[in-house]
Design a protein around this motif. Sequence first.
Motif, PDB file in Angstrom:
ATOM      1  N   ARG B  26     -19.509   4.318   2.623  1.00 10.33           N
ATOM      2  CA  ARG B  26     -18.223   4.052   3.175  1.00 10.33           C
ATOM      3  C   ARG B  26     -17.453   5.561   2.751  1.00 10.33           C
ATOM      4  O   ARG B  26     -17.778   6.234   1.871  1.00 10.33           O
ATOM      5  CB  ARG B  26     -17.469   3.109   2.132  1.00 10.33           C
ATOM      6  CG  ARG B  26     -18.044   1.815   2.630  1.00 10.33           C
ATOM      7  CD  ARG B  26     -17.565   0.778   1.334  1.00 10.33           C
ATOM      8  NE  ARG B  26     -17.745   1.474   0.243  1.00 10.33           N
ATOM      9  CZ  ARG B  26     -17.146   0.978  -0.831  1.00 10.33           C
ATOM     10  NH1 ARG B  26     -16.060   0.263  -0.685  1.00 10.33           N
ATOM     11  NH2 ARG B  26     -17.237   1.595  -2.255  1.00 10.33           N
ATOM     12  N   ALA B  32      -1.712   7.162  -3.657  1.00  9.58           N
ATOM     13  CA  ALA B  32      -1.029   6.823  -4.997  1.00  9.58           C
ATOM     14  C   ALA B  32       0.278   7.491  -5.096  1.00  9.58           C
ATOM     15  O   ALA B  32       0.668   8.217  -4.217  1.00  9.58           O
ATOM     16  CB  ALA B  32      -1.742   7.529  -6.183  1.00  9.58           C
ATOM     17  N   GLN B  38       4.551   1.186  -2.456  1.00 10.88           N
ATOM     18  CA  GLN B  38       3.285   0.868  -2.706  1.00 10.88           C
ATOM     19  C   GLN B  38       3.029  -0.580  -1.810  1.00 10.88           C
ATOM     20  O   GLN B  38       1.833  -0.588  -1.021  1.00 10.88           O
ATOM     21  CB  GLN B  38       2.932   0.447  -4.186  1.00 10.88           C
ATOM     22  CG  GLN B  38       1.338   0.093  -4.398  1.00 10.88           C
ATOM     23  CD  GLN B  38       1.395  -0.096  -5.842  1.00 10.88           C
ATOM     24  OE1 GLN B  38       2.141  -0.168  -6.660  1.00 10.88           O
ATOM     25  NE2 GLN B  38       0.000  -0.451  -6.316  1.00 10.88           N
ATOM     26  N   PRO B  39       3.820  -1.719  -1.729  1.00 11.00           N
ATOM     27  CA  PRO B  39       3.461  -2.876  -1.125  1.00 11.00           C
ATOM     28  C   PRO B  39       3.182  -2.662   0.281  1.00 11.00           C
ATOM     29  O   PRO B  39       2.383  -3.011   1.210  1.00 11.00           O
ATOM     30  CB  PRO B  39       4.406  -3.631  -1.204  1.00 11.00           C
ATOM     31  CG  PRO B  39       5.385  -3.222  -2.603  1.00 11.00           C
ATOM     32  CD  PRO B  39       4.948  -1.708  -2.712  1.00 11.00           C
ATOM     33  N   GLU B  42      -0.056  -1.096   0.860  1.00  8.07           N
ATOM     34  CA  GLU B  42      -1.070  -1.941   0.943  1.00  8.07           C
ATOM     35  C   GLU B  42      -1.277  -2.665   2.113  1.00  8.07           C
ATOM     36  O   GLU B  42      -2.375  -2.847   2.642  1.00  8.07           O
ATOM     37  CB  GLU B  42      -1.091  -2.889  -0.283  1.00  8.07           C
ATOM     38  CG  GLU B  42      -1.418  -2.293  -1.450  1.00  8.07           C
ATOM     39  CD  GLU B  42      -1.017  -2.897  -2.897  1.00  8.07           C
ATOM     40  OE1 GLU B  42      -0.426  -4.067  -2.555  1.00  8.07           O
ATOM     41  OE2 GLU B  42      -1.412  -2.603  -3.953  1.00  8.07           O
ATOM     42  N   LYS B  43      -0.058  -3.087   2.797  1.00  3.39           N
ATOM     43  CA  LYS B  43      -0.444  -3.875   4.075  1.00  3.39           C
ATOM     44  C   LYS B  43      -1.068  -2.985   5.074  1.00  3.39           C
ATOM     45  O   LYS B  43      -1.760  -3.439   5.844  1.00  3.39           O
ATOM     46  CB  LYS B  43       1.058  -4.098   4.382  1.00  3.39           C
ATOM     47  CG  LYS B  43       1.528  -5.623   3.841  1.00  3.39           C
ATOM     48  CD  LYS B  43       3.102  -5.912   4.591  1.00  3.39           C
ATOM     49  CE  LYS B  43       3.248  -7.286   3.690  1.00  3.39           C
ATOM     50  NZ  LYS B  43       4.830  -7.570   4.223  1.00  3.39           N
ATOM     51  N   ALA B  45      -2.834  -0.658   4.700  1.00  2.78           N
ATOM     52  CA  ALA B  45      -4.351  -0.126   4.270  1.00  2.78           C
ATOM     53  C   ALA B  45      -5.114  -1.524   4.833  1.00  2.78           C
ATOM     54  O   ALA B  45      -6.247  -1.411   5.288  1.00  2.78           O
ATOM     55  CB  ALA B  45      -4.497  -0.019   2.813  1.00  2.78           C
ATOM     56  N   ASP B  46      -4.575  -2.697   4.559  1.00  2.13           N
ATOM     57  CA  ASP B  46      -5.396  -3.637   5.025  1.00  2.13           C
ATOM     58  C   ASP B  46      -5.538  -4.092   6.236  1.00  2.13           C
ATOM     59  O   ASP B  46      -6.667  -4.372   7.016  1.00  2.13           O
ATOM     60  CB  ASP B  46      -4.509  -4.993   4.352  1.00  2.13           C
ATOM     61  CG  ASP B  46      -4.963  -5.442   2.936  1.00  2.13           C
ATOM     62  OD1 ASP B  46      -5.895  -5.031   2.364  1.00  2.13           O
ATOM     63  OD2 ASP B  46      -4.012  -6.255   2.515  1.00  2.13           O
ATOM     64  N   MET B  49      -7.752  -1.132   7.527  1.00  2.00           N
ATOM     65  CA  MET B  49      -9.481  -1.378   7.181  1.00  2.00           C
ATOM     66  C   MET B  49     -10.104  -2.511   8.027  1.00  2.00           C
ATOM     67  O   MET B  49     -11.219  -2.735   8.271  1.00  2.00           O
ATOM     68  CB  MET B  49      -9.581  -1.733   5.590  1.00  2.00           C
ATOM     69  CG  MET B  49      -9.303  -0.593   4.875  1.00  2.00           C
ATOM     70  SD  MET B  49      -9.754  -0.929   3.042  1.00  2.00           S
ATOM     71  CE  MET B  49      -8.523  -1.998   2.582  1.00  2.00           C
ATOM     72  N   ILE B  57      -9.747   2.044   1.676  1.00  2.45           N
ATOM     73  CA  ILE B  57      -8.482   2.713   1.250  1.00  2.45           C
ATOM     74  C   ILE B  57      -8.128   1.892   0.186  1.00  2.45           C
ATOM     75  O   ILE B  57      -7.763   0.634  -0.166  1.00  2.45           O
ATOM     76  CB  ILE B  57      -7.451   2.514   2.328  1.00  2.45           C
ATOM     77  CG1 ILE B  57      -7.908   3.760   3.479  1.00  2.45           C
ATOM     78  CG2 ILE B  57      -6.248   3.293   1.793  1.00  2.45           C
ATOM     79  CD1 ILE B  57      -7.093   3.254   4.831  1.00  2.45           C
ATOM     80  N   THR B  58      -7.840   2.624  -1.017  1.00  4.40           N
ATOM     81  CA  THR B  58      -7.387   2.193  -2.387  1.00  4.40           C
ATOM     82  C   THR B  58      -6.013   2.589  -2.464  1.00  4.40           C
ATOM     83  O   THR B  58      -5.822   3.833  -2.445  1.00  4.40           O
ATOM     84  CB  THR B  58      -8.227   2.831  -3.430  1.00  4.40           C
ATOM     85  OG1 THR B  58      -9.671   2.532  -3.111  1.00  4.40           O
ATOM     86  CG2 THR B  58      -7.942   1.887  -4.745  1.00  4.40           C
ATOM     87  N   VAL B  59      -5.269   1.807  -2.807  1.00  7.91           N
ATOM     88  CA  VAL B  59      -3.761   2.035  -2.961  1.00  7.91           C
ATOM     89  C   VAL B  59      -3.402   1.847  -4.429  1.00  7.91           C
ATOM     90  O   VAL B  59      -3.567   0.998  -5.027  1.00  7.91           O
ATOM     91  CB  VAL B  59      -2.800   1.008  -2.051  1.00  7.91           C
ATOM     92  CG1 VAL B  59      -1.352   1.365  -2.388  1.00  7.91           C
ATOM     93  CG2 VAL B  59      -3.180   1.125  -0.821  1.00  7.91           C
ATOM     94  N   GLN B  60      -2.829   2.805  -4.993  1.00 14.25           N
ATOM     95  CA  GLN B  60      -2.342   2.896  -6.349  1.00 14.25           C
ATOM     96  C   GLN B  60      -0.743   2.957  -6.813  1.00 14.25           C
ATOM     97  O   GLN B  60      -0.280   3.481  -5.925  1.00 14.25           O
ATOM     98  CB  GLN B  60      -2.942   3.889  -7.303  1.00 14.25           C
ATOM     99  CG  GLN B  60      -4.533   3.951  -7.227  1.00 14.25           C
ATOM    100  CD  GLN B  60      -5.132   2.774  -8.212  1.00 14.25           C
ATOM    101  OE1 GLN B  60      -4.415   2.531  -8.945  1.00 14.25           O
ATOM    102  NE2 GLN B  60      -6.454   2.945  -8.229  1.00 14.25           N
ATOM    103  N   GLY B  61      -0.213   2.631  -7.521  1.00 13.31           N
ATOM    104  CA  GLY B  61       1.219   2.776  -7.665  1.00 13.31           C
ATOM    105  C   GLY B  61       1.190   4.285  -8.413  1.00 13.31           C
ATOM    106  O   GLY B  61       0.579   5.101  -8.458  1.00 13.31           O
ATOM    107  N   GLY B  62       2.084   4.002  -9.579  1.00 16.44           N
ATOM    108  CA  GLY B  62       2.106   5.550 -10.349  1.00 16.44           C
ATOM    109  C   GLY B  62       3.572   5.895 -10.405  1.00 16.44           C
ATOM    110  O   GLY B  62       3.963   6.621 -11.253  1.00 16.44           O
TER     111      GLY B  62
END
Lengths: 285, 265, 279
Positions: B26, B32, B38-39, B42-43, B45-46, B49, B57-62
């Motif tokens: 992959r 990040a 972030q929300p 994430e949408k 990215a979903d 993918m 795709i990994t989504v982080q806050g921060g």
Amino acid sequence: MKFNGENIAKYALMTVAFSAVASLLLIAVFIFKEGLPFMMKVGLKDFLFASDWDPLAGKFGIYPMIVASLWVTFGAMLIGAPLGIAGAIFLNEFAPPMMMKIIKPTIELLAGIPSVVFGFLGVMVLAPWIRATLGGPGLSVLAASIILGIMVLPTVLSISIDAIASVPNSYREGALALGATRWQSVYMVTIKAARSGIIASIILAMGRALGETMAVIMVAGNTVKVPHAVTDPVRTLTANIALEMANATGMAREALFATGIVLFMVIMVLNGIALSAIKGKARKK
Amino acid sequence: MKIMVALTGVVLCAGFMGLTGCGKSRENVTIAGSTAFQPFAEKLADQYMSTHPGVMITVQGGGSSMGIQSALSGAAEIGMADLVELPPEAASLKSLIVARDGIAVVVNPANKVSSLTYDQVRDVFSGKIKNWKDVGGSDYAIAVISREAGSGTRSSFEKILGGIKLAEDALVQDSNGTIRETVANDQNAIGYVSHGLINEKIKAVSVDGIECMEATIMKGEYRLVRPVFLMAKEGASPACQAFLEYVMSNEAQELLHQSGLIRAK
Amino acid sequence: MRISPKITQALAVLLLGSATFFTVMVLVFVIVFVLGKGLPGVTWEFLSTNPRDMGRAGGILPTLVGTILLPLLAIAIALPLGVGTSVYLTEYTRETRMTRALRFGTDCLAGIPSIIFGLFGFIFFVVGLNMGWCLLSGGLTLAIMILPTIIRTSEEAIRAVPNSWREVSFSLGATRWETVLKVVLPNALPGIVTGVMLGIGRSIGETAAVIFTAGSALRMPISAFDSVRTMSVHFYILAREGISTEKAYATAAVLIISVLMVNLIAYGMMHRFIARRAR
């Protein structure tokens, strides 16, 4: 061969024994490396004793947070320590063994309940109640103290129980044979013999209260202001780090590491006092 | 002891199997930064993918600053920031405005105040007005709720209000959602959140008579608006660039729009 | 006037008893409140499906996996180090300046706030060693965090083993290491298990250090270098961001039940062990 095996075991264990201290040093080195130059730049007085915290404007006084941390920790101990120690004495000395068998595991289980759950209950149940009965915003020193006090209960209770249980029965029997009541034997003999364990439980609990972050962020309100009443919202040192770390750059970020140093030092001092207290009393005995 | 040793073995084996087994087939993209965006990320990215199974795709806050830092250090391929203007250190990054976001001034639904002037908002948040009765409400002390120093939403908000200094006794929370919850729980609270997070638990007040809604933001009538940036290093991986292109595509922009943000174009 | 010792005793028992009762009630309230609100939302589907729409709908499967893997990894790293340290401190040295320093170091490590572990883990593992937010970064950070707990409890358990047993072992010609393996550790096991339990409990409940090191990606971890979100982090985000109070309570219920199960299993093991030894 056997002799060699013995030596290998000994030196391997000796190496392993330094793991905790090595970790501690590593952490200290990293935190100090990031925070110490900042403290030099700003000056200890303007950092520790100024009340103005506005990192974007270059103002880095953490005095309100230091006071807040002390208030909240003290409040938590006021609630958690007496309850926990009383519970430990009762269960060990006065309650039927069956009760101990049920209650001790139940309470130890609570040590595993995530602090965020307590924090959430604080927000949903405690803060509205404080707001309604005592006024203020609800999120406050009081809310944080109560939540932390409950959170440290299992620590105090569990370790105190072990400490009291490890006092040899002959001590109690000796006191009882001299005509003491059960309570007198507890008060004059058992507690004194178990003192170091009980103090250790309080130290650990203080560490937890002082270091707790998430639950405190949720219930303390995070206002940067020296509190004047228990209903005032406050920001603790830990909350300051966690709240602002994500968005801090440059000086602001260094300031948070410097906050970490202060936390670190306060805990070192506390530990030092508590440990020497144990040792001093042990020597007198 | 034996059980512990066995457990240790199992965990380590599982770890190593994980290390060697997967991960190569992959392509990973880590995003990040801004907790406000972030929300939405994430949408996106979903959605992305589900049509590109080879990409993870990994989504982080921060937070916005963490987003910039991560993109600079390489901890993440893409940084997210929602600031009125990017700080100088972000200049070396390729940045892209992917959406716009209104900042709504919100109060508890039980509060009878539903309209404030721009000046009143500024005075309330800077602590000059301390009681609801001074702005047409009941006689209760105002509980000001703000984001933490350094937050993209807060610095945008303060900048748009003309560089105010936040009231000394303001409560501070570290995310948009938390401000919403705190305002929803306290009748006397006032805070500010992303326009997309307004729901039935809180009430957005109009500023200078203009409601915070999409139409007014698009027309430029509502003043409290900030852009959302995505940032990547020059020469980012193909997977990363493909995702950035996707974010600007009509499909993704429509998705953002449906979720409550304002399209970039 | 002197109060008679009997009355003092009665008062003391009453006071201590009510304090205990109060403690138990508060803690029971926490459990009952959370389970009462959360259990209705816990279904097989909730446990076995992926979350949708950031957790507003669907289940918690990936966070469940994260909650199992992360503490196990931390224990796997911390247990050998912790037990080794306590064996060294109790069996291999006398009180010297060095052991005092080691013990003081352990005590200080125990007092370090989790947020500082988080900062350290982030700077050292995530950024410094370039491991990123992942299971391994989180596991290593948590391992350091629970190390003092394991050292402390093991040390206390080992000290509780009567000296005469060691002397018997030595007199039979056993070496120190053999004595440690065959006499001291088996008899200290219940205490060590308690330490492991406390360690797992702390790891499961930890939020600050985990968010900073293992990240908060809401996905199934496939390798040790994948970011995970544990249940407590998930709960924190659900509850605090107001994503879904109902799902938050359900997650908290699962979290509490998991802790309960860990403890029950550990207690079961401990009792079976004691029973077997008594025979």
